[in-house]
Scaffold this motif. Structure first.
Motif, PDB file in Angstrom:
ATOM      1  N   CYS A  38      -4.931   5.254   3.704  1.00  0.00           N
ATOM      2  CA  CYS A  38      -5.353   6.428   4.472  1.00  0.00           C
ATOM      3  C   CYS A  38      -6.335   6.027   5.579  1.00  0.00           C
ATOM      4  N   GLY A  39      -7.263   5.141   5.229  1.00  0.00           N
ATOM      5  CA  GLY A  39      -8.225   4.683   6.215  1.00  0.00           C
ATOM      6  C   GLY A  39      -7.565   3.977   7.389  1.00  0.00           C
ATOM      7  N   ARG A  40      -6.574   3.159   7.088  1.00  0.00           N
ATOM      8  CA  ARG A  40      -5.876   2.423   8.154  1.00  0.00           C
ATOM      9  C   ARG A  40      -5.093   3.355   9.078  1.00  0.00           C
ATOM     10  N   SER A  41      -4.653   4.483   8.543  1.00  0.00           N
ATOM     11  CA  SER A  41      -3.816   5.386   9.332  1.00  0.00           C
ATOM     12  C   SER A  41      -4.552   6.644   9.792  1.00  0.00           C
ATOM     13  N   ARG A  43      -6.153   8.960   8.031  1.00  0.00           N
ATOM     14  CA  ARG A  43      -5.921  10.137   7.210  1.00  0.00           C
ATOM     15  C   ARG A  43      -7.021  10.277   6.168  1.00  0.00           C
ATOM     16  N   ARG A  44      -7.089  11.468   5.577  1.00  0.00           N
ATOM     17  CA  ARG A  44      -8.032  11.709   4.494  1.00  0.00           C
ATOM     18  C   ARG A  44      -7.352  11.437   3.158  1.00  0.00           C
ATOM     19  N   ARG A  45      -8.103  10.936   2.196  1.00  0.00           N
ATOM     20  CA  ARG A  45      -7.532  10.680   0.866  1.00  0.00           C
ATOM     21  C   ARG A  45      -6.953  11.955   0.274  1.00  0.00           C
ATOM     22  N   GLY A  46      -7.561  13.083   0.561  1.00  0.00           N
ATOM     23  CA  GLY A  46      -7.068  14.339   0.027  1.00  0.00           C
ATOM     24  C   GLY A  46      -5.719  14.762   0.571  1.00  0.00           C
ATOM     25  N   ASP A  47      -5.219  14.070   1.595  1.00  0.00           N
ATOM     26  CA  ASP A  47      -3.911  14.396   2.167  1.00  0.00           C
ATOM     27  C   ASP A  47      -2.755  13.894   1.310  1.00  0.00           C
ATOM     28  N   VAL A  48      -3.053  13.033   0.334  1.00  0.00           N
ATOM     29  CA  VAL A  48      -1.997  12.366  -0.432  1.00  0.00           C
ATOM     30  C   VAL A  48      -2.137  12.680  -1.921  1.00  0.00           C
ATOM     31  N   THR A  49      -1.071  13.149  -2.530  1.00  0.00           N
ATOM     32  CA  THR A  49      -1.032  13.406  -3.968  1.00  0.00           C
ATOM     33  C   THR A  49      -0.407  12.216  -4.677  1.00  0.00           C
ATOM     34  N   LEU A  50      -1.098  11.704  -5.664  1.00  0.00           N
ATOM     35  CA  LEU A  50      -0.567  10.619  -6.475  1.00  0.00           C
ATOM     36  C   LEU A  50       0.142  11.223  -7.685  1.00  0.00           C
ATOM     37  N   ILE A  51       1.439  10.952  -7.791  1.00  0.00           N
ATOM     38  CA  ILE A  51       2.218  11.402  -8.937  1.00  0.00           C
ATOM     39  C   ILE A  51       2.409  10.215  -9.875  1.00  0.00           C
ATOM     40  N   TYR A 194      12.463   3.230   6.968  1.00  0.00           N
ATOM     41  CA  TYR A 194      13.012   4.387   6.254  1.00  0.00           C
ATOM     42  C   TYR A 194      11.979   5.503   6.134  1.00  0.00           C
ATOM     43  N   PHE A 195      10.733   5.127   5.931  1.00  0.00           N
ATOM     44  CA  PHE A 195       9.668   6.130   5.875  1.00  0.00           C
ATOM     45  C   PHE A 195       9.463   6.765   7.249  1.00  0.00           C
ATOM     46  N   GLN A 196       9.563   5.970   8.291  1.00  0.00           N
ATOM     47  CA  GLN A 196       9.446   6.506   9.649  1.00  0.00           C
ATOM     48  C   GLN A 196      10.578   7.483   9.945  1.00  0.00           C
ATOM     49  N   LYS A 197      11.780   7.145   9.493  1.00  0.00           N
ATOM     50  CA  LYS A 197      12.940   8.014   9.732  1.00  0.00           C
ATOM     51  C   LYS A 197      12.782   9.342   9.002  1.00  0.00           C
ATOM     52  N   LEU A 198      12.272   9.295   7.763  1.00  0.00           N
ATOM     53  CA  LEU A 198      12.093  10.547   7.023  1.00  0.00           C
ATOM     54  C   LEU A 198      11.037  11.411   7.693  1.00  0.00           C
ATOM     55  N   GLU A 231       0.827   5.012   5.015  1.00  0.00           N
ATOM     56  CA  GLU A 231       0.577   4.732   6.432  1.00  0.00           C
ATOM     57  C   GLU A 231       1.547   5.483   7.336  1.00  0.00           C
ATOM     58  N   GLU A 232       2.741   5.772   6.812  1.00  0.00           N
ATOM     59  CA  GLU A 232       3.761   6.450   7.607  1.00  0.00           C
ATOM     60  C   GLU A 232       3.828   7.960   7.351  1.00  0.00           C
ATOM     61  N   GLY A 233       2.851   8.487   6.603  1.00  0.00           N
ATOM     62  CA  GLY A 233       2.755   9.934   6.502  1.00  0.00           C
ATOM     63  C   GLY A 233       3.091  10.556   5.169  1.00  0.00           C
ATOM     64  N   ALA A 234       3.310   9.761   4.133  1.00  0.00           N
ATOM     65  CA  ALA A 234       3.606  10.336   2.815  1.00  0.00           C
ATOM     66  C   ALA A 234       2.496  11.282   2.372  1.00  0.00           C
TER      67      ALA A 234
END
Length: 252
Positions: A38-41, A43-51, A194-198, A231-234
């Motif tokens: 998140c730091g490299r891209s 973003r905030r850590r809260g933007d990503v849910t870990l499942i 593939y992540f960029q395409k999604l 990094e690609e927006g997950a």
């Protein structure tokens, strides 16, 4: 509560002794990796849910992960999900991340937080029918086979927007975003495309301003490549081996 009349896929009593400290350390390491990505891209850590992908794992390990802070768990099989759910705390958000057969939909509608693997109109129609019966609205993601692998489920990239438009007309379901399973790769960088395409596909669909469709969720990235996915927006990453260690069969 619906009754599940299916042969059990694993023993509920088969709780193997595990190193709780190690599992907690694994979870902390994954959290740190997500934070770094998140730091490299920017973003905030809260933007990503870990499942925490807990398929095939005994309840003892799920409880350890819960005690270490995990609240989102992902399962691939309806049968296993339904066996585990009543044995775990009620504040868990359960995610159905595996291929979903239409005849199993009735067991999970109204009980899981989100279904990640909707890949056809017929499946969405079944979800809608069950949701109407139970007076609930179901959060779904459209599964996209971005890499075009014959062995993977998911809609083709070129068909996904039209699928979204068709499903959006159904009552009691809401499309929250997209999901993909990238190919196995020794080098996680190989899956960046593939992540960029999604992500680009989600932007393209969002621009259509389809009623009952949002593109807020991107479920992509697993143990081998989740840092690149972030990094690609997950917004959701699905990590199993990285938290629980290797499985006895059918690796993630």
């Amino acid at each position: 509560m619906c009754e599940v009349k299916m042969k059990k896929s694993f023993s509920m009593k088969k709780d193997f002794p595990e190193n709780k400290a190690l599992l907690s350390e694994n979870l902390q390491a994954v959290e740190q990796t997500i934070e770094n990505a998140c730091g490299r891209s920017g973003r905030r850590r809260g933007d990503v849910t870990l499942i925490a992908v807990s398929k095939t794992k005994p309840l003892s390990m799920l409880r350890e992960a819960y005690d270490a802070g995990a609240r989102d768990f992902g399962e691939n099989k309806v049968q296993e999900l339904m066996e585990k759910m009543p044995e775990m705390p009620s504040d868990i958000r359960w995610h159905m991340i595996g291929h979903l057969q239409r005849n199993k939909v009735k067991y999970i509608v109204g009980r899981v937080y989100m279904i990640h693997s909707v890949d056809s109109l017929r499946l969405a129609e079944e979800i809608s029918r069950e949701a109407l019966k139970k007076n609930v609205t179901v959060r779904i993601l459209l599964e996209v086979n971005v890499a075009g692998e014959d062995s993977k489920f998911g809609a083709a990239v070129s068909e996904t927007a039209a699928l979204a438009e068709s499903i959006a007309k159904l009552p009691a379901v809401h499309i929250e975003g997209l999901m993909t399973i990238a190919p196995f790769a020794e080098n996680p960088e190989d899956n960046r495309e593939y992540f960029q395409k999604l992500r680009q596909l989600s932007v393209d669909i969002a621009r259509r301003n389809i009623d009952n469709v949002s593109m807020d969720v991107l479920s992509m990235g697993m143990t081998g490549d989740y840092s690149v996915a972030v990094e690609e927006g997950a917004t959701c990453v699905r990590v199993g081996t990285g938290i629980f260690g290797g499985r006895e069969y059918k690796a993630e």
